[in-house]
Motif scaffolding. Structure first.
Motif, short mmCIF file in Angstrom:
data_model
loop_
_atom_site.label_atom_id
_atom_site.label_comp_id
_atom_site.label_asym_id
_atom_site.label_seq_id
_atom_site.Cartn_x
_atom_site.Cartn_y
_atom_site.Cartn_z
N ILE A 212 -0.14 -11.03 6.84
CA ILE A 212 -0.38 -9.60 6.63
C ILE A 212 0.68 -9.01 5.72
O ILE A 212 0.39 -8.26 4.78
CB ILE A 212 -0.39 -8.87 7.99
CG1 ILE A 212 -1.64 -9.27 8.79
CG2 ILE A 212 -0.33 -7.36 7.82
CD1 ILE A 212 -1.57 -8.94 10.26
N ASP A 213 1.93 -9.35 5.99
CA ASP A 213 3.03 -8.82 5.19
C ASP A 213 2.97 -9.33 3.76
O ASP A 213 3.17 -8.56 2.81
CB ASP A 213 4.36 -9.21 5.84
CG ASP A 213 5.54 -8.46 5.23
OD1 ASP A 213 5.58 -7.22 5.34
OD2 ASP A 213 6.41 -9.12 4.63
N ARG A 214 2.68 -10.62 3.59
CA ARG A 214 2.58 -11.16 2.23
C ARG A 214 1.43 -10.50 1.46
O ARG A 214 1.58 -10.18 0.26
CB ARG A 214 2.36 -12.68 2.29
CG ARG A 214 3.58 -13.47 2.69
CD ARG A 214 3.37 -14.95 2.45
NE ARG A 214 2.36 -15.54 3.32
CZ ARG A 214 2.62 -16.17 4.46
NH1 ARG A 214 3.86 -16.28 4.90
NH2 ARG A 214 1.63 -16.72 5.16
N ARG A 215 0.31 -10.31 2.12
CA ARG A 215 -0.85 -9.70 1.44
C ARG A 215 -0.50 -8.31 0.93
O ARG A 215 -0.79 -7.96 -0.22
CB ARG A 215 -2.05 -9.65 2.38
CG ARG A 215 -3.34 -9.18 1.72
CD ARG A 215 -4.48 -9.12 2.71
NE ARG A 215 -4.69 -10.40 3.36
CZ ARG A 215 -4.37 -10.67 4.63
NH1 ARG A 215 -3.81 -9.73 5.39
NH2 ARG A 215 -4.58 -11.87 5.14
N ASN A 216 0.08 -7.51 1.78
CA ASN A 216 0.41 -6.14 1.38
C ASN A 216 1.50 -6.10 0.31
O ASN A 216 1.45 -5.27 -0.60
CB ASN A 216 0.81 -5.32 2.61
CG ASN A 216 -0.38 -4.97 3.47
OD1 ASN A 216 -1.47 -4.73 2.96
ND2 ASN A 216 -0.19 -4.94 4.77
N HIS B 2 4.45 -0.05 0.63
CA HIS B 2 4.02 0.79 -0.50
C HIS B 2 2.78 0.21 -1.18
O HIS B 2 2.62 0.28 -2.40
CB HIS B 2 5.15 0.96 -1.51
CG HIS B 2 6.41 1.49 -0.90
ND1 HIS B 2 6.57 2.79 -0.48
CD2 HIS B 2 7.59 0.85 -0.62
CE1 HIS B 2 7.76 2.96 0.03
NE2 HIS B 2 8.42 1.80 -0.03
N ALA B 3 1.90 -0.38 -0.36
CA ALA B 3 0.64 -0.92 -0.87
C ALA B 3 -0.44 0.15 -0.69
O ALA B 3 -0.77 0.52 0.43
CB ALA B 3 0.25 -2.19 -0.11
N ARG B 4 -0.96 0.64 -1.80
CA ARG B 4 -2.01 1.66 -1.74
C ARG B 4 -3.36 0.97 -1.56
O ARG B 4 -3.79 0.20 -2.41
CB ARG B 4 -2.03 2.47 -3.04
CG ARG B 4 -3.00 3.65 -3.03
CD ARG B 4 -3.40 4.08 -4.44
NE ARG B 4 -4.27 3.10 -5.06
CZ ARG B 4 -3.92 2.36 -6.11
NH1 ARG B 4 -2.74 2.47 -6.67
NH2 ARG B 4 -4.79 1.48 -6.62
N ILE B 5 -4.01 1.28 -0.46
CA ILE B 5 -5.36 0.77 -0.22
C ILE B 5 -6.31 1.96 -0.36
O ILE B 5 -6.15 2.98 0.28
CB ILE B 5 -5.49 0.12 1.16
CG1 ILE B 5 -4.45 -0.98 1.34
CG2 ILE B 5 -6.90 -0.44 1.35
CD1 ILE B 5 -4.51 -2.08 0.30
N ASP B 6 -7.29 1.79 -1.21
CA ASP B 6 -8.14 2.93 -1.58
C ASP B 6 -9.30 3.14 -0.62
O ASP B 6 -9.75 4.28 -0.45
CB ASP B 6 -8.67 2.72 -3.00
CG ASP B 6 -7.54 2.59 -3.99
OD1 ASP B 6 -6.96 3.62 -4.37
OD2 ASP B 6 -7.20 1.44 -4.37
N ILE B 7 -9.79 2.07 -0.01
CA ILE B 7 -10.94 2.19 0.88
C ILE B 7 -10.71 1.32 2.11
O ILE B 7 -10.33 0.15 2.00
CB ILE B 7 -12.26 1.77 0.19
CG1 ILE B 7 -12.56 2.68 -1.00
CG2 ILE B 7 -13.42 1.80 1.19
CD1 ILE B 7 -13.72 2.22 -1.86
N ILE B 8 -10.93 1.90 3.29
CA ILE B 8 -10.95 1.14 4.54
C ILE B 8 -12.42 0.99 4.91
O ILE B 8 -13.10 1.96 5.24
CB ILE B 8 -10.24 1.90 5.66
CG1 ILE B 8 -8.83 2.21 5.23
CG2 ILE B 8 -10.29 1.10 6.95
CD1 ILE B 8 -7.75 1.35 5.72
N ASN B 9 -12.91 -0.23 4.81
CA ASN B 9 -14.33 -0.53 4.99
C ASN B 9 -14.51 -1.19 6.35
O ASN B 9 -14.16 -2.35 6.53
CB ASN B 9 -14.80 -1.44 3.85
CG ASN B 9 -16.24 -1.86 4.00
OD1 ASN B 9 -17.07 -1.12 4.50
ND2 ASN B 9 -16.54 -3.07 3.56
N ILE B 10 -15.02 -0.45 7.34
CA ILE B 10 -15.09 -0.97 8.70
C ILE B 10 -16.42 -1.67 8.96
O ILE B 10 -17.48 -1.21 8.54
CB ILE B 10 -14.83 0.13 9.75
CG1 ILE B 10 -15.83 1.27 9.64
CG2 ILE B 10 -13.40 0.65 9.62
CD1 ILE B 10 -15.70 2.31 10.76
#
Length: 346
Positions: free
Chosen positions: A166-170, A216-224
């Motif tokens: 998770i940390d590496r991805r972000n 500081h990873a900007r995620i534009d859409i949370i797709n549930i």
């Protein structure tokens, strides 16, 4: 897709700061990507099916597709391929001609990383590769090879609890955003994650979001993913989509206090599993449920509407749960597509 609860349920991940309009950029190998609509319908295409996405796009009328999935060929690898298959590498030779045809008809694609198969075997790139720089370079390779302006990350099963991954991805997403700024290239990031009726899992789902903010990873859409609740309760899948979305927005309000409620809704995506999902009855999204969800999505102004998966949008196996090739309910071919396509036209 194929959500699993074996690792404690639902993944979640990051959001933030709505990006401005997406800028089109040319691929070195083919026609440039187009700016994606502010509100988009983009069902998942099963890349392992052997089908041609351009053909199914034309037949279904779905201009935009989410191409699933990109992963490593084996745990520990930092190399990515489509479905982890070296015979379908990240190159214009794989899908390039199809993407060009879709763009010529006014559509486009969103490459998707992960999925249950990769997430459950350690072949999701951020789980597999321990070098953040190489992970970021892989993301950039997909962006430049296909000239795309949006990437999707489907994180489930073990990937939702792998703290290091998770940390590496972000961290890698943040690096790509810095690279994109230097390149004057706008790229959007979507996290496709699971939900319960009460929202994202605590602390796994909310923790991933907090990790994105910290990096500081900007995620534009949370797709549930509003299916596979695995709670042994009766479900009205259309209405329960709204209940789950309301619960997620309530969680995001506390995680992102500087965002207005309206902004948070405009960053929400919904992915259904049409027909009978993996869990089976009582989790059945009917054609009437789909119409209900589409009308609600249009009123609410969410960012994205999707479903798993395009190849399932037919009535060829009534009574079968979780099939890759049919919905399991009586329907006309492409009926769900035609219902959800209306979302873009609102």
């Amino acid at each position: 897709m194929n959500r699993s609860r074996t690792a404690g349920a639902v993944l979640a991940t990051a959001l933030l700061m709505a990006a401005g309009p997406v800028t089109a950029h040319a691929s070195a190998s083919g026609p440039s990507a187009r700016t994606l609509p502010q509100h988009i319908f983009a069902p998942y295409f099963e890349g392992y099916s052997g089908d041609d996405p351009a053909v199914l796009s034309a037949e279904s009328g779905d201009k935009y597709l989410t191409l699933a999935f990109i992963q490593t060929p084996a745990p520990g690898s930092c190399t990515i391929d489509w479905n982890g298959d070296p015979s379908t590498p990240i190159s214009w030779a794989t899908y390039g001609a199809s993407i060009a045809k879709m763009r010529a008809r006014g559509g486009d694609v969103i490459p998707s990383f992960g999925g249950y198969g990769a997430d459950s075997t350690g072949e999701e790139i951020a789980d597999s590769c321990t070098d953040v720089g190489k992970i970021a370079a892989d993301y950039e390779q997909v962006i430049t090879t296909y000239g795309v302006t949006r990437l999707d990350f489907d994180v489930e099963d073990f990937s939702q609890t792998n703290a290091a991954g998770i940390d590496r991805r972000n961290k890698a997403i943040a690096l790509v955003e810095q690279w994109a700024a230097r390149q004057h290239r706008t790229v959007q990031f979507v996290y496709t994650i699971g939900t319960n009726m009460t929202g994202l899992d605590e602390p796994d789902g909310t923790g991933i979001l907090q990790n994105a903010v910290a990096n500081h990873a900007r995620i534009d859409i949370i797709n549930i993913m509003t299916f596979d609740y695995y709670d042994d309760q009766p479900h009205e899948m259309g209405k329960d989509t709204v209940t789950a979305a309301d619960a997620v927005i309530a969680q995001l309000r506390s995680i992102y206090p500087h965002k207005s409620v309206e902004e948070l809704w405009h960053m929400l995506g919904i992915t259904e599993m049409v027909g009978i999902d993996d869990y089976g009855p009582p989790e059945v999204l009917t054609t009437a449920d789909a119409a209900y969800v589409e009308r609600w999505a249009a009123r609410t102004g969410i960012a994205e509407l999707s479903f798993w998966a395009l190849e399932r949008d037919n009535g060829g196996c009534v009574g079968t749960a979780g099939s890759d090739v049919c919905s399991g309910i009586a329907q006309s071919t492409w009926q769900f597509s035609h219902t959800f396509e209306t979302f873009i036209r609102h």
